[in-house]
Design an enzyme around this catalytic site. Structure first.
Site, PDB file in Angstrom:
ATOM      1  CB  THR A 150     -10.160  -9.962   6.719  1.00  0.00           C
ATOM      2  OG1 THR A 150     -11.240  -9.027   6.566  1.00  0.00           O
ATOM      3  CG2 THR A 150      -9.294  -9.602   7.908  1.00  0.00           C
TER       4      THR A 150
ATOM      5  CG  ASP B 224      -2.160   0.876   0.940  1.00  0.00           C
ATOM      6  OD1 ASP B 224      -2.370   1.282  -0.202  1.00  0.00           O
ATOM      7  OD2 ASP B 224      -2.882   1.175   1.903  1.00  0.00           O
TER       8      ASP B 224
END
Lengths: 451, 65
Positions: A66, A57
């Site tokens: 998740t 990121d």
């Protein structure tokens, strides 16, 4: 509780300490971490067989998202599975570096701040119904998000005017707006990013970037659970009116600094309430709503929420088994007493980082866990299983099964949240727009046809 | 040298981990909270990295989201 899809994205802190003086760009370290995780395929296929997504990121942080979950137990388990996957990469990446003559140690922290005042987030995503008035909803939710840090904060030692203090939340001091579309320049309580990864006529995404990354399983459980309950209430059209804070951004910082939990926040209507009192306003309305549902999971959650607020009122330090900031605070104050040192001691600043180390041999949270001083909601076996197995009741199962199938046959594939594709001669794109659907006819056919 | 000693200590605590049967109830009832905390505080120094000041100073990240 209304059926709802939710998920967590954690950006992790990453650093390499070489033995000796070498400079190595973080991109390279991160590359080796990913090699440990997804051999030969980084960066194109960052989805895993458990349905989760791993990627690099902004700011070179490894990020674990998740898979879609529809219950809190799966969510807590899969959030922990992300930590374990990264922990497993550490020796692999260190060996790769050693092969190149670079010995040293890699650290990965599940926290939200570095030593210079930079921050990286833990983002919560909740699928919500499109037809609601988003702005009305956010106004009603903001005081909840400002105050829930008293049981979800991860604790932070930070300097103010050259002197170190303990704060309840890692993230609170980095919040500048109530709502905003930016996640990096002017961070807000509620982010307006609206990618539902589902039928956008029916759903939108509620993207919450104000929360801390949690090590404690009950903290994650409460963080997502209470938020889902409040969102359910608001979706029912029940207004939570009259809780608007005069200055939400200031309040979130004031609450984070007040370990007594007694400081009063100014409301728009002139009243002054503590964070606990504001939480109780939400709890009372949610409890009335949940009482009508006859849902044991929701009842249990409400009972736990009430019990945590009662305990915070009476004796906050009694929540060291449940709440991250309290577990950390007790550990640090105990250590300070033993060493006769203060918050300014570098060992305390280090402990503040190492509480969040995902390497269980080094992490201070895991020291507490080994000594049975924190409550668990999962077992190590469940977490290990979740490293490779998706939740069985959401779209993540379809994705996970598809990726497993493609890998077993050495087929290259392209996957995103809403579609699956085997690359090559069979190029049909399988759309999976319904995150609640744990089966997909085309994927079933594909898998059974090749058996 | 110091680093090696530390590694050895870590390995010891790994072993301990494996041989201790997890039985939270027994552990809970057997010890007072205060005593638990005392023992645990002794372990912190084994786990903490050695050059705290240097470590913390170097822990700098680029801002994320």
């Amino acid at each position: 509780m209304r059926a709802r899809i939710f998920g967590l994205e954690n950006e992790y802190g990453l650093i390499f300490f070489p033995n000796g003086r070498v400079y190595l760009p973080m991109e390279k370290i991160l590359g080796y971490i990913f090699e440990g995780l997804i051999p030969n395929s980084w960066p194109s296929n960052a989805f895993l067989t458990n349905g989760a997504r791993f990627y690099q990121d902004t700011g070179c942080h490894p990020e674990y998202s998740t898979p879609e979950c529809d219950n809190l137990h799966d969510l807590v388990t899969h959030d922990k599975a992300g930590e374990r996957l990264l922990e497993a990469c550490l020796p692999v990446a260190e060996r790769r570096l050693k092969d190149e003559g670079l010995s040293g140690t890699i650290y990965i922290f599940k926290n939200n701040t570095d030593s210079m005042g930079n921050t990286y987030g833990c983002h919560e995503n909740y699928l919500m119904r499109r037809e609601l008035d988003f702005w009305r909803v956010t106004e009603q939710l903001i005081p909840f998000f400002v105050t829930r840090q008293i049981y979800t904060g991860a604790g932070k030692v930070s300097k103010v005017a050259g002197k170190a203090h303990f704060f309840i939340s890692q993230r609170a001091q980095h919040i500048h707006e109530k709502t905003s579309s930016s996640t990096t320049s002017s961070r807000s309580i509620i982010n307006t990013r609206d990618e539902p990864h589902a039928d956008a006529e029916k759903y939108r995404r509620l993207h919450i970037i104000v929360g801390d990354s949690n090590m404690s399983e009950p903290s994650t459980f409460l963080k997502v659970g209470t938020t889902a309950l409040v969102l359910g209430l608001v979706e029912e059209g029940a207004g939570i009116a009259g809780v608007e804070l005069e200055d939400a951004v200031r309040s979130i910082r004031d609450i984070s600094r007040d370990l007594t939990l007694k400081k009063k926040m100014k409301l728009e209507d002139g009243r002054e309430l503590t964070a606990i009192e504001i939480q109780r306003l939400y709890l009372d309305q949610v409890a009335r709503y949940v009482a009508r549902l006859g849902d044991p999971e929701a009842d249990e959650l409400v009972a736990q929420w009430a019990s945590v607020l009662d305990q915070l009122e009476r004796e906050p330090m009694g929540l060291g088994r449940t709440v991250d900031w309290i577990a950390k605070y007790r550990l640090m104050t105990g250590y300070m007493e033993k060493k006769a040192c203060t918050w300014d001691d570098p060992r305390i600043a280090l402990a503040d980082l190492q509480y969040h180390d995902v390497d269980r041999k080094r992490g201070l949270y895991y020291l507490l866990e080994r000594d049975r001083q924190v409550d668990r909601l999962t077992t190590d076996d469940e977490i290990e299983r979740a490293m490779s197995t998706p939740p069985q009741t959401t779209r993540a199962k379809v994705r996970g099964d598809f990726i497993k199938f493609a890998k077993e046959r050495n087929r290259s594939y392209t996957v995103d949240w809403t579609y699956l594709k085997l690359n090559g001669y069979w190029e049909e794109t399988i759309l999976c727009m319904d995150p609640f659907a744990a089966t997909n006819k085309r994927v079933d056919e594909l898998i059974s046809a090749s058996r | 040298m110091a680093q090696e000693k530390k590694q050895a200590k870590r390995r010891e605590s790994d072993k301990k981990e494996e041989t201790t049967a997890p039985n939270p109830e027994v552990v809970e009832k057997g010890k007072t909270l205060k005593k638990d905390m005392d023992e645990l505080l002794d372990e912190i120094d084994d786990v903490l990295e050695e050059n705290a000041e240097e470590f913390v100073k170097n822990y700098v990240q680029k801002g994320g989201e």
